[in-house]
Design a protein around this motif. Structure first.
Motif, PDB file in Angstrom:
ATOM      1  N   PRO A   3       6.697  10.320   7.692  1.00 14.04           N
ATOM      2  CA  PRO A   3       7.584  11.488   7.826  1.00 14.04           C
ATOM      3  C   PRO A   3       9.065  11.129   7.740  1.00 14.04           C
ATOM      4  O   PRO A   3       9.847  11.869   7.166  1.00 14.04           O
ATOM      5  CB  PRO A   3       7.239  12.053   9.206  1.00 14.04           C
ATOM      6  CG  PRO A   3       5.849  11.579   9.466  1.00 14.04           C
ATOM      7  CD  PRO A   3       5.755  10.232   8.805  1.00 14.04           C
ATOM      8  N   LEU A   4       9.440   9.988   8.312  1.00 20.30           N
ATOM      9  CA  LEU A   4      10.846   9.572   8.228  1.00 20.30           C
ATOM     10  C   LEU A   4      11.255   9.290   6.789  1.00 20.30           C
ATOM     11  O   LEU A   4      12.317   9.716   6.343  1.00 20.30           O
ATOM     12  CB  LEU A   4      11.078   8.307   9.073  1.00 20.30           C
ATOM     13  CG  LEU A   4      11.100   8.499  10.574  1.00 20.30           C
ATOM     14  CD1 LEU A   4      11.196   7.152  11.266  1.00 20.30           C
ATOM     15  CD2 LEU A   4      12.263   9.370  10.981  1.00 20.30           C
ATOM     16  N   MET A   5      10.410   8.574   6.068  1.00 15.89           N
ATOM     17  CA  MET A   5      10.732   8.249   4.682  1.00 15.89           C
ATOM     18  C   MET A   5      10.738   9.500   3.810  1.00 15.89           C
ATOM     19  O   MET A   5      11.600   9.648   2.941  1.00 15.89           O
ATOM     20  CB  MET A   5       9.754   7.220   4.132  1.00 15.89           C
ATOM     21  CG  MET A   5       9.958   5.840   4.719  1.00 15.89           C
ATOM     22  SD  MET A   5       8.859   4.606   4.016  1.00 15.89           S
ATOM     23  CE  MET A   5       9.580   4.418   2.389  1.00 15.89           C
ATOM     24  N   LYS A  16       3.859   4.827  -2.672  1.00 15.54           N
ATOM     25  CA  LYS A  16       4.085   3.619  -3.462  1.00 15.54           C
ATOM     26  C   LYS A  16       5.081   2.694  -2.758  1.00 15.54           C
ATOM     27  O   LYS A  16       4.890   1.485  -2.697  1.00 15.54           O
ATOM     28  CB  LYS A  16       4.598   4.002  -4.842  1.00 15.54           C
ATOM     29  CG  LYS A  16       4.748   2.839  -5.776  1.00 15.54           C
ATOM     30  CD  LYS A  16       5.199   3.305  -7.146  1.00 15.54           C
ATOM     31  CE  LYS A  16       5.410   2.131  -8.074  1.00 15.54           C
ATOM     32  NZ  LYS A  16       5.910   2.568  -9.390  1.00 15.54           N
ATOM     33  N   ALA A  17       6.125   3.276  -2.189  1.00 15.37           N
ATOM     34  CA  ALA A  17       7.131   2.481  -1.485  1.00 15.37           C
ATOM     35  C   ALA A  17       6.539   1.806  -0.256  1.00 15.37           C
ATOM     36  O   ALA A  17       6.857   0.649   0.040  1.00 15.37           O
ATOM     37  CB  ALA A  17       8.308   3.364  -1.088  1.00 15.37           C
ATOM     38  N   LEU A  18       5.665   2.513   0.467  1.00 16.77           N
ATOM     39  CA  LEU A  18       5.057   1.918   1.658  1.00 16.77           C
ATOM     40  C   LEU A  18       4.164   0.735   1.304  1.00 16.77           C
ATOM     41  O   LEU A  18       4.134  -0.259   2.029  1.00 16.77           O
ATOM     42  CB  LEU A  18       4.264   2.966   2.433  1.00 16.77           C
ATOM     43  CG  LEU A  18       5.088   3.918   3.279  1.00 16.77           C
ATOM     44  CD1 LEU A  18       4.199   4.990   3.888  1.00 16.77           C
ATOM     45  CD2 LEU A  18       5.834   3.183   4.366  1.00 16.77           C
ATOM     46  N   GLY A  24       7.786  -5.887   4.969  1.00 17.47           N
ATOM     47  CA  GLY A  24       9.188  -5.855   5.379  1.00 17.47           C
ATOM     48  C   GLY A  24       9.458  -4.793   6.424  1.00 17.47           C
ATOM     49  O   GLY A  24      10.217  -5.005   7.368  1.00 17.47           O
ATOM     50  N   ILE A  25       8.837  -3.649   6.275  1.00 11.68           N
ATOM     51  CA  ILE A  25       9.020  -2.566   7.234  1.00 11.68           C
ATOM     52  C   ILE A  25       8.460  -2.963   8.599  1.00 11.68           C
ATOM     53  O   ILE A  25       9.090  -2.737   9.625  1.00 11.68           O
ATOM     54  CB  ILE A  25       8.345  -1.273   6.725  1.00 11.68           C
ATOM     55  CG1 ILE A  25       9.116  -0.720   5.535  1.00 11.68           C
ATOM     56  CG2 ILE A  25       8.243  -0.235   7.832  1.00 11.68           C
ATOM     57  CD1 ILE A  25       8.425   0.433   4.839  1.00 11.68           C
ATOM     58  N   GLU A  26       7.293  -3.577   8.621  1.00  8.77           N
ATOM     59  CA  GLU A  26       6.670  -3.967   9.886  1.00  8.77           C
ATOM     60  C   GLU A  26       7.510  -4.996  10.635  1.00  8.77           C
ATOM     61  O   GLU A  26       7.544  -4.995  11.858  1.00  8.77           O
ATOM     62  CB  GLU A  26       5.265  -4.507   9.640  1.00  8.77           C
ATOM     63  CG  GLU A  26       4.286  -3.425   9.235  1.00  8.77           C
ATOM     64  CD  GLU A  26       2.930  -3.984   8.835  1.00  8.77           C
ATOM     65  OE1 GLU A  26       2.767  -5.215   8.807  1.00  8.77           O
ATOM     66  OE2 GLU A  26       2.033  -3.173   8.543  1.00  8.77           O
ATOM     67  N   THR A  27       8.185  -5.886   9.917  1.00 10.27           N
ATOM     68  CA  THR A  27       8.985  -6.905  10.595  1.00 10.27           C
ATOM     69  C   THR A  27      10.317  -6.358  11.084  1.00 10.27           C
ATOM     70  O   THR A  27      10.915  -6.916  11.992  1.00 10.27           O
ATOM     71  CB  THR A  27       9.241  -8.112   9.673  1.00 10.27           C
ATOM     72  OG1 THR A  27       9.948  -7.661   8.515  1.00 10.27           O
ATOM     73  CG2 THR A  27       7.958  -8.777   9.279  1.00 10.27           C
TER      74      THR A  27
END
Length: 60
Positions: A3-5, A16-18, A24-27
């Motif tokens: 939802p944020l993205m 696709k971006a996720l 990288g997002i998780e870190t």
């Protein structure tokens, strides 16, 4: 995270971006839960009544 993205990057394909950015997002992301113990403030207009469903109490 979706939802944020979707809200802040509507022109990008979120799924696709996720997939490409997941590691990288998780870190970089941390999530916290905040519990409000006390809330103070002043009421000055109709928005207080619209939000809380009652008139504000006048200070003594």
């Amino acid at each position: 995270m979706r939802p944020l993205m979707q809200r802040h990057t509507p022109s990008e394909d979120v799924e696709k971006a996720l997939v490409t950015r997941r590691k990288g997002i998780e870190t970089m992301m941390d999530f916290y839960e905040v519990t409000i113990e006390r809330l103070t403030g002043e009421c000055r207009n109709e928005s207080y009544e619209a939000f809380f469903g009652r008139k504000c109490v006048e200070p003594k």
